[in-house]
Write a protein that holds these residues in place. Structure first.
Motif, PDB file in Angstrom:
ATOM      1  N   ARG A 298       4.369 -24.007 -16.087  1.00 29.10           N
ATOM      2  CA  ARG A 298       4.627 -22.694 -17.686  1.00 29.10           C
ATOM      3  C   ARG A 298       3.970 -24.162 -18.476  1.00 29.10           C
ATOM      4  NH1 ARG A 298      10.356 -23.359 -21.807  1.00 29.10           N
ATOM      5  NH2 ARG A 298      10.029 -25.639 -20.549  1.00 29.10           N
ATOM      6  N   TYR A 314      -1.949 -16.878 -21.241  1.00 25.41           N
ATOM      7  CA  TYR A 314      -0.970 -17.544 -22.138  1.00 25.41           C
ATOM      8  C   TYR A 314       0.248 -16.172 -21.402  1.00 25.41           C
ATOM      9  CZ  TYR A 314      -3.969 -18.004 -25.609  1.00 25.41           C
ATOM     10  OH  TYR A 314      -4.951 -18.577 -26.729  1.00 25.41           O
ATOM     11  N   PRO A 315       1.425 -16.280 -21.409  1.00 26.53           N
ATOM     12  CA  PRO A 315       2.703 -16.376 -20.716  1.00 26.53           C
ATOM     13  C   PRO A 315       2.245 -14.938 -20.228  1.00 26.53           C
ATOM     14  CG  PRO A 315       3.453 -18.395 -21.879  1.00 26.53           C
ATOM     15  CD  PRO A 315       2.246 -17.810 -21.764  1.00 26.53           C
ATOM     16  N   GLU A 316       2.104 -14.051 -21.508  1.00 23.12           N
ATOM     17  CA  GLU A 316       1.876 -12.807 -22.104  1.00 23.12           C
ATOM     18  C   GLU A 316       1.016 -11.733 -20.803  1.00 23.12           C
ATOM     19  OE1 GLU A 316       4.451 -14.070 -24.761  1.00 23.12           O
ATOM     20  OE2 GLU A 316       2.780 -15.126 -24.455  1.00 23.12           O
ATOM     21  N   ASP A 319       2.870 -10.875 -17.696  1.00 26.59           N
ATOM     22  CA  ASP A 319       4.529  -9.875 -18.205  1.00 26.59           C
ATOM     23  C   ASP A 319       3.890  -8.519 -17.390  1.00 26.59           C
ATOM     24  OD1 ASP A 319       5.288 -11.261 -19.907  1.00 26.59           O
ATOM     25  OD2 ASP A 319       4.813 -10.710 -21.431  1.00 26.59           O
ATOM     26  N   CYS A 324       7.656 -13.775 -18.033  1.00 27.75           N
ATOM     27  CA  CYS A 324       9.245 -13.653 -18.537  1.00 27.75           C
ATOM     28  C   CYS A 324       9.549 -14.547 -18.087  1.00 27.75           C
ATOM     29  CB  CYS A 324      10.298 -11.874 -18.256  1.00 27.75           C
ATOM     30  SG  CYS A 324      10.528 -12.494 -16.223  1.00 27.75           S
ATOM     31  N   LYS A 327       7.812 -18.395 -20.341  1.00 30.57           N
ATOM     32  CA  LYS A 327       8.070 -18.607 -21.696  1.00 30.57           C
ATOM     33  C   LYS A 327       9.281 -19.437 -22.749  1.00 30.57           C
ATOM     34  CE  LYS A 327       6.586 -14.161 -22.288  1.00 30.57           C
ATOM     35  NZ  LYS A 327       7.249 -12.294 -22.456  1.00 30.57           N
ATOM     36  N   ARG A 328       9.555 -19.614 -23.660  1.00 26.94           N
ATOM     37  CA  ARG A 328      10.266 -20.812 -24.338  1.00 26.94           C
ATOM     38  C   ARG A 328      11.382 -20.644 -24.058  1.00 26.94           C
ATOM     39  NH1 ARG A 328       7.598 -23.715 -28.655  1.00 26.94           N
ATOM     40  NH2 ARG A 328       5.288 -23.939 -27.422  1.00 26.94           N
TER      41      ARG A 328
END
Length: 410
Positions: A298, A314-316, A319, A324, A327-328
């Motif tokens: 991350r 990006y984290p997305e 997915d 999952c 992310k924050r």
């Protein structure tokens, strides 16, 4: 198309000795007094129709003092199995690595030695690409020793799409997937209350259904399996596995590749049977390694900068899994799951396990957080890796190292 298949094999001290402080930690290394799974894996190659490849076996020891025994053990296994495979089998161990280091030192390039090591998952995976590079292969096929081939067309399928253009995207890497003992691709693990928040297996199966279980046959993937990967030299000479990630080096490599503008596809017809022995480490320790990994990855994503030749991810993009966990809300997932895991340990009367589970919460906010810019480190690593690949492409250097790998130089 020249192909090298590489299988790392992990070995530990004899059963009556077990783990000692300082030993490398791998999921399930085989004790030296056991037979292990490597022989079974090599023998399963006889089912393959396409045997036009070299097979490299990497000898990995959990401790320096057992390295000679591990090499001897694997030499005997290879001698037993090689007559039935129909392929050339090469052993790469600490003896060969030391000779390669000596070549680099004699050439005044000792600065490359840290890139070629036999400790840690990522370093070992880098050898899985360095060896094929030296052997002049266009493709490396990464397999693990706790697997068996059941599809006679495996190698044919592995080579089928590499190098092709799929809707404007070049296929430089293809992931296959694992079949469990029942022939299914889903992860089947006992459910526990703490997994309500650490929903790793649930999200993995969701991702598997989305990518493996649907058409078309070839599609971009957010996950990969380290024991079933096909990588073209256009990728493996540019992007290394990152030694700073403790485990999950396969998905981390995918993230690195995506950052470098490469596309990773999964072939839902490229399967291999996965028959792992049980892991010997406690739940809190396995969870700790995953926490370190996700916190690090991350941070790598969050530290990205606009650089020439690099693509922002990006984290997305990953997915449902591993996105999952990138992310924050990662700290929240860690805190809630570790508290529940701690309670489970207490209910069983395991106070130490309970305390270690709680320690994971602290570690996630302290030691697991990199004290440097991991994206910058990756860019520096990739630059050095490319330099190493270019340097060892020089005819005299490559021939010298190739003789070592092929056992022609003592």
């Amino acid at each position: 198309m020249k192909v090298t298949m590489v299988i790392p094999s992990y070995w530990a001290r004899e059963s009556n000795v077990g783990y000692r402080e300082g030993d490398a930690i791998y999921d399930h290394p085989t004790p030296l007094d056991n037979e292990g799974t490597l022989l079974r894996a090599i023998q399963s190659i006889k089912i393959l129709k396409d045997k036009d490849f070299q097979l490299g076996i990497i000898a990995v020891a959990t401790a320096e003092d057992i390295e000679p025994e591990v090499e001897k053990k694997l030499t005997n296994i290879i001698e037993t199995a090689s007559s039935t495979t129909g392929v050339e089998v090469l052993l790469f161990g600490y003896s060969q690595l030391k000779q390669i280091h000596n070549v680099l030192i004699s050439e005044g390039r000792s600065d490359y030695i840290d890139l070629l090591q036999l400790r840690g998952y990522s370093n070992i995976r880098n050898l899985c690409t360095f060896i094929p590079h030296i052997l002049g292969s266009e493709l490396t096929v990464l397999i693990d020793d706790d697997e068996v081939f059941e599809d006679p067309e495996f190698v044919t399928k592995a080579k089928e799409h590499i190098g092709k253009n799929i809707k404007g995207k070049i296929v430089n890497a293809v992931a296959g997937y694992y079949l469990q003992v029942d022939g299914d691709y889903h992860v089947k693990k006992p459910s526990h209350p703490w997994m309500k928040y650490w929903d790793q297996y649930e999200r993995m199966n969701e991702a598997f259904d989305k990518v493996i279980g649907t058409k078309p046959r070839l599609k971009e993937t957010p996950f990969v399996f380290g024991g079933n990967m096909v990588i073209h030299r256009n990728l493996f000479t540019v992007v290394p596995f990152d030694p700073n990630v403790p485990r999950g080096e396969d998905i981390d490599f995918l993230i690195n590749a995506r950052m470098s503008g490469f596309h990773f596809f999964l072939d839902n017809q490229l399967s291999i049977m996965h028959l792992p022995p049980p892991r010997s480490y406690s739940t809190w320790m396995q969870l700790r390694e995953d926490i370190k990994r996700f916190v690090y990855e991350r941070a790598k994503i969050e530290h990205q900068k606009d650089l020439k030749g690099m693509t922002k991810v990006y984290p997305e993009d990953f997915d449902p899994y591993p996105g999952c966990f990138l992310k924050r809300d990662l700290e929240e997932k860690i805190e809630k799951s570790c508290k529940l895991l701690s309670e489970e340990y207490l209910a069983r009367g395991d106070r130490q396990g309970s305390e270690e589970a709680l320690n994971n919460i602290v570690l996630a906010r302290t030691d697991a957080v990199p004290k440097y810019d991991p994206f910058k480190k990756l860019c520096e690593l990739q630059k050095r890796w490319q330099e190493l690949m270019e340097y060892t492409s020089k005819k005299e250097i490559r021939l010298s190292i190739r003789k070592i790998i092929k056992g022609e130089r003592r």
